[in-house]
Design a protein around this motif. Sequence first.
Motif, PDB file in Angstrom:
ATOM      1  N   VAL A 145     -73.692 -21.590  55.053  1.00  0.00           N
ATOM      2  CA  VAL A 145     -73.635 -22.907  55.690  1.00  0.00           C
ATOM      3  C   VAL A 145     -73.946 -23.953  54.631  1.00  0.00           C
ATOM      4  N   LEU A 146     -72.985 -24.834  54.406  1.00  0.00           N
ATOM      5  CA  LEU A 146     -73.096 -25.878  53.390  1.00  0.00           C
ATOM      6  C   LEU A 146     -73.087 -27.249  54.063  1.00  0.00           C
ATOM      7  N   PRO A 147     -73.504 -28.295  53.361  1.00  0.00           N
ATOM      8  CA  PRO A 147     -73.466 -29.642  53.946  1.00  0.00           C
ATOM      9  C   PRO A 147     -72.048 -30.043  54.337  1.00  0.00           C
ATOM     10  N   SER A 148     -71.929 -30.929  55.293  1.00  0.00           N
ATOM     11  CA  SER A 148     -70.610 -31.351  55.779  1.00  0.00           C
ATOM     12  C   SER A 148     -69.771 -31.992  54.686  1.00  0.00           C
ATOM     13  N   VAL A 149     -70.427 -32.541  53.653  1.00  0.00           N
ATOM     14  CA  VAL A 149     -69.685 -33.193  52.578  1.00  0.00           C
ATOM     15  C   VAL A 149     -68.798 -32.200  51.830  1.00  0.00           C
ATOM     16  N   THR A 150     -69.120 -30.914  51.906  1.00  0.00           N
ATOM     17  CA  THR A 150     -68.324 -29.910  51.190  1.00  0.00           C
ATOM     18  C   THR A 150     -67.071 -29.490  51.963  1.00  0.00           C
ATOM     19  N   GLU A 151     -67.007 -29.771  53.247  1.00  0.00           N
ATOM     20  CA  GLU A 151     -65.904 -29.272  54.074  1.00  0.00           C
ATOM     21  C   GLU A 151     -64.547 -29.736  53.568  1.00  0.00           C
ATOM     22  N   ASP A 152     -64.445 -31.040  53.255  1.00  0.00           N
ATOM     23  CA  ASP A 152     -63.167 -31.567  52.768  1.00  0.00           C
ATOM     24  C   ASP A 152     -62.769 -30.904  51.466  1.00  0.00           C
ATOM     25  N   MET A 153     -63.735 -30.747  50.565  1.00  0.00           N
ATOM     26  CA  MET A 153     -63.449 -30.122  49.273  1.00  0.00           C
ATOM     27  C   MET A 153     -62.961 -28.690  49.436  1.00  0.00           C
ATOM     28  N   LEU A 154     -63.644 -27.908  50.282  1.00  0.00           N
ATOM     29  CA  LEU A 154     -63.262 -26.510  50.472  1.00  0.00           C
ATOM     30  C   LEU A 154     -61.881 -26.382  51.107  1.00  0.00           C
TER      31      LEU A 154
END
Length: 231
Positions: A145-154
């Motif tokens: 589980v990573l911060p939401s800021v990483t979702e777009d990048m992934l």
Amino acid sequence: MEKKYQIVLMILFFIFLTFLSFLFSPFFHIRDFVFHSRNEINKNELRTNINQFYGDNLLFLNEDDLRSSLLKHNLISSVQIEKAFPSTVHVVIEERRAVAWLKNNNNKLIFSADGIILNEKSLDTELKSPQIEGFPYYFKQGKIVLPSVTEDMLKVLNDLEAEFLAKINKILFQNNVYKLYLKSGIGVNFGRNEQLAEKFAILNSILDNNQETEIDYINLQVVKHPVVKFK
């Protein structure tokens, strides 16, 4: 007249029983699964997910149960099932791909865009996906589980061609800014978490158009005005 009617009923009943017997005969028992995927998936790894369905009647196969069983495999993200009579099941698989890794307990923890842990390798193992750094994370039910800021990048990393993804060595998130380090040694300032797909497209174009030139640094903070510094 009644006798003829009885004979007709007996014939129809016999035909019905024959048909019913044929439907439930071994002729329709599932004997083979054929898997289709972009990458060559190891069928032996899926054996435990499909064993219970061998011998089932193909006509009455519970597709939802088969789909649910296959989705338990961490590499599989979606499944389509097609019946090929009399006894074969074609399974179209969409596989998760490794989009990044992070250092955890002196190992490389490899994961997909939706955070599913796919593998764990030693630190000296060469991978074709980038390391991410600068993000807090924790584990929950087999996922990272990573911060939401990483979702777009992934999500964007998941859409990149494998050859392009393999060129990225590290993605660092620091002071709300992304910095990329390519395996060729080039540093790339990506700026904030916005227009990521466009920035990757520009970066790919710059690399393709300057294969014979040594690049030192690329700044993509402003998409309309990319800056390239040559050595």
